[in-house]
Design an enzyme around this catalytic site. Structure first.
Site, PDB file in Angstrom:
ATOM      1  CG  ASP A  15      -2.059   1.022   1.200  1.00 15.99           C
ATOM      2  OD1 ASP A  15      -2.186   1.677   0.327  1.00 15.99           O
ATOM      3  OD2 ASP A  15      -2.986   1.064   2.070  1.00 15.99           O
ATOM      4  CG  ASP A  16      -0.061   4.747  -0.113  1.00 14.93           C
ATOM      5  OD1 ASP A  16      -0.898   4.467  -1.187  1.00 14.93           O
ATOM      6  OD2 ASP A  16      -0.366   5.770   0.727  1.00 14.93           O
ATOM      7  CB  CYS A  55      -5.501   3.065  -2.340  1.00 16.93           C
ATOM      8  SG  CYS A  55      -6.479   3.741  -1.050  1.00 16.93           S
ATOM      9  CE  LYS A 115      -6.571   0.411   1.149  1.00 11.97           C
ATOM     10  NZ  LYS A 115      -5.379   1.747   1.059  1.00 11.97           N
ATOM     11  CG  HIS A 117     -10.245   1.661   0.940  1.00 12.62           C
ATOM     12  ND1 HIS A 117      -9.228   2.526   0.961  1.00 12.62           N
ATOM     13  CD2 HIS A 117     -11.353   2.499   0.965  1.00 12.62           C
ATOM     14  CE1 HIS A 117      -9.762   3.844   1.026  1.00 12.62           C
ATOM     15  NE2 HIS A 117     -10.631   3.864   1.297  1.00 12.62           N
ATOM     16  CG  HIS A 271      -1.830   3.988   4.097  1.00 16.19           C
ATOM     17  ND1 HIS A 271      -1.994   4.715   4.971  1.00 16.19           N
ATOM     18  CD2 HIS A 271      -2.438   4.481   2.965  1.00 16.19           C
ATOM     19  CE1 HIS A 271      -3.083   5.812   4.605  1.00 16.19           C
ATOM     20  NE2 HIS A 271      -3.303   5.329   3.346  1.00 16.19           N
ATOM     21  CG  ASP A 323      -2.248   0.741  -3.333  1.00 14.16           C
ATOM     22  OD1 ASP A 323      -0.998   1.328  -3.321  1.00 14.16           O
ATOM     23  OD2 ASP A 323      -2.865   1.117  -2.578  1.00 14.16           O
ATOM     24  CG  ASN A 324      -1.172   4.350  -4.889  1.00 14.32           C
ATOM     25  OD1 ASN A 324      -2.312   3.895  -4.511  1.00 14.32           O
ATOM     26  ND2 ASN A 324      -0.169   4.710  -4.166  1.00 14.32           N
TER      27      ASN A 324
END
Length: 562
Positions: A15-16, A55, A115, A117, A271, A323-324
């Protein structure tokens, strides 16, 4: 492929995580031996691209193989670019078919740990219309929302102050409307239906509750741990969640080791608030962020170790990504809490710059893919969908546009050129950038039509606003900013008719592709509408008596691996 020949599939998503945070992508300050092992034993993609720079839409595209704008999972607003409340009514539409649903249909046992979301409920708190189990997963353990700084009581809340201001202004305006409508009604100047007055009153109440909730209820209402449809912890105990997730992931592998299975491990790392076990605090040379990266790498190692012990390694495709890109604006004082995007400009939230969308992409399948191979071709997170469909032995849905491409011919070396001629890079619903990979050569052209205004000037990020906007205070380019990212991946040398003879023809080709792409888009309900993103008490998951929600149903004894 026959049932016995189809591989198990393990998908690992950070995540991130910045592409520059891993040793195998050039980092020399953070130790990531287990992810590096995947790269050395498999195939590493160097131009792997997320379909969105934040995300929720990026993950929607990953799950469906489609640009987020096709499913309504792209926002027209600068602040609400992801789902804001677990008690909201937006989410990944039920008519979207995820890769989990495809593989479930093909006979795979499917699990999601971590996660989600992608929304939870539509009309009542228990309908769970967007729940992972209604999107093809047989088992879910994790956060139906996502990790926020609000999940750790000692951290600065993450809900943006400007969002709170807008919620308050909207509350004030909407509260005045029914009062003003009552005047002509009782003065009998004209007829105002009670339905209209009550609608405005309800909207004012919802905006007020969303504003009020942002000042203390976020942790209890958003930071929830679930097993399937049951709430396990509310609020979650952040210091335990990574331990529990790892234990669940290893248990899933053990439970379905006879295969075939799909395990999607959606890490909370890296994150903010960078929740890290004590044994990893101070472990890296890059502060708490580096510690969190190294803890995640250790968790990856435990998963790989379990595959080795169960003799599943040669029969399991493992994929690692993010994710990014890493977020640049997140700081605590002078301490940087976001990642490194390496040589690439920009970061999370920026629709077109490489730093926001270029992510790690590593595939390992020992009996099929060549170890140590590097591929520089443009590929996308959306490609996982058709790739898994092919591996699972099934057919892609024929009733919708699938934007991803099957990567197996490229990964196996049967072709040397990516099947993507054009890729389109959105910021919310706004197309900021388009990429053209010429069929007859290795050149990759990239045209920016919109770019963010960095604040302060030249900073490379939007420190003044916390995240770069998609519209409004942005820079529009006509003609577009054009780069040859195959030669200039850092996007530092914009081309023009004076220094690039092909400038006009390249721009014309890209603009024709954009027009053709837009013809394939159809109107769909907007999942990030103001109404959908508002908190609604009747949708709020609650363990206990609402609004005094709270429980902890997990055993106190954790895995001895920790």
């Amino acid at each position: 492929m026959t049932r016995n020949s189809r591989p198990n599939i393990v998908l690992l998503m950070a995540d991130d995580l910045g592409v520059g945070d891993l040793c195998c992508y050039g980092n020399n300050t953070v130790s990531t031996p287990n992810i590096d092992r995947l790269a050395s034993e498999g195939v590493r993609l160097t131009q792997h691209l997320a379909a969105a720079s934040v995300c929720t839409p990026s993950r929607a595209a990953f799950l469906t193989g489609r640009y987020p704008i096709r499913s309504g999972m792209a926002s027209p607003y600068n602040l609400n670019r992801g789902l804001t409340w677990l008690g909201g009514s937006g989410g990944l539409p039920t008519n979207e078919t995820t890769f989990a649903k495809l593989l479930q249909h093909y006979g795979y046992r499917t699990g999601l740990i971590g996660k989600w979301h992608q929304g939870l409920s539509c009309a009542s708190r228990n309908d769970h219309c967007y729940h992972p189990l209604n999107h093809g997963f047989d088992y879910f353990y994790g956060l139906p929302f996502g990790l926020l700084s609000d999940c750790q009581a000692s951290r600065t809340p993450e809900l943006h102050r400007w969002l709170r201001i807008k919620l308050w202004i909207s509350t004030a305006v909407l509260s005045l409307v029914p009062l003003l409508l009552l005047i002509p009604k009782y003065a009998r100047w004209f007829v105002v239906p009670w339905k209209v007055i009550l609608t405005f009153a309800l909207l004012a109440f919802l905006f007020f509750i969303s504003w009020y909730s942002s000042y203390g209820f976020t942790r209890r209402w958003n930071c929830i741990l679930m097993r399937n449809h049951e709430i396990i912890q509310q609020p979650m105990r952040e210091e335990r969640v990574a331990s529990l997730m790892l234990k669940e992931a290893l248990a899933f592998i053990d439970r379905y080791k006879r295969g075939p299975f799909l395990l999607f491990v959606s890490f909370l790392h890296v994150h903010t608030p960078l929740i890290t076990k004590d044994k990893f605090v101070g472990h890296s040379k890059y502060g708490l962020y580096g510690d969190n990266v190294e803890e995640m790498d250790w968790m990856v190692g435990k998963i790989l170790e379990t595959l080795d012990q169960e003799r599943l390694t040669n029969h399991t495709l493992v994929y690692f990504t993010s994710d990014n890109g890493g977020r640049l604006e997140v700081q605590e004082g002078e301490v940087q809490l976001g990642g490194s995007n390496g040589i690439y400009k920009g970061g999370q939230g920026m629709g077109g710059w490489e730093g926001g969308i270029r992510v790690p992409g590593i595939f390992r399948w020992p009996t099929v893919l060549q170890a140590g191979k590097v591929i520089n071709e443009p590929t996308s997170l959306m490609d996982i969908y058709p790739t898994l469909s092919y591996i699972g032995g099934g057919m892609l849905p024929q009733d919708r546009v699938i934007d991803g491409r099957n990567l197996m011919p490229l990964l196996e070396g049967r072709v040397s050129h990516s099947d993507h001629e054009f890729l389109f890079h959105y910021c919310g619903v706004y197309l900021h950038t388009a990429r053209w990979h010429q069929k007859d050569c290795a050149t990759v052209w990239k045209a920016h039509y919109v770019t963010p205004k960095f604040s302060p000037d030249g900073a490379g990020a939007c420190y003044g606003s916390g995240i770069c906007p998609c519209s409004g205070d942005v820079t529009y380019h006509d003609p577009p900013l054009l780069f040859d990212v195959s030669r200039d991946p850092s996007e530092t040398r914009p081309l023009n008719p004076d220094n690039e003879a092909l400038f006009d023809s390249v721009v014309k080709k890209i603009e024709a592709a954009i027009k053709e792409h837009r013809r394939t888009l159809t109107p769909v309900p907007q999942q990030f509408s103001v109404f959908n993103t508002l908190w609604k008490p009747w949708l709020q998951p609650c363990c206990g008596t609402f609004p005094f929600c709270g429980c902890d149903k997990e055993d106190d004894i954790l895995s001895t691996a920790w």
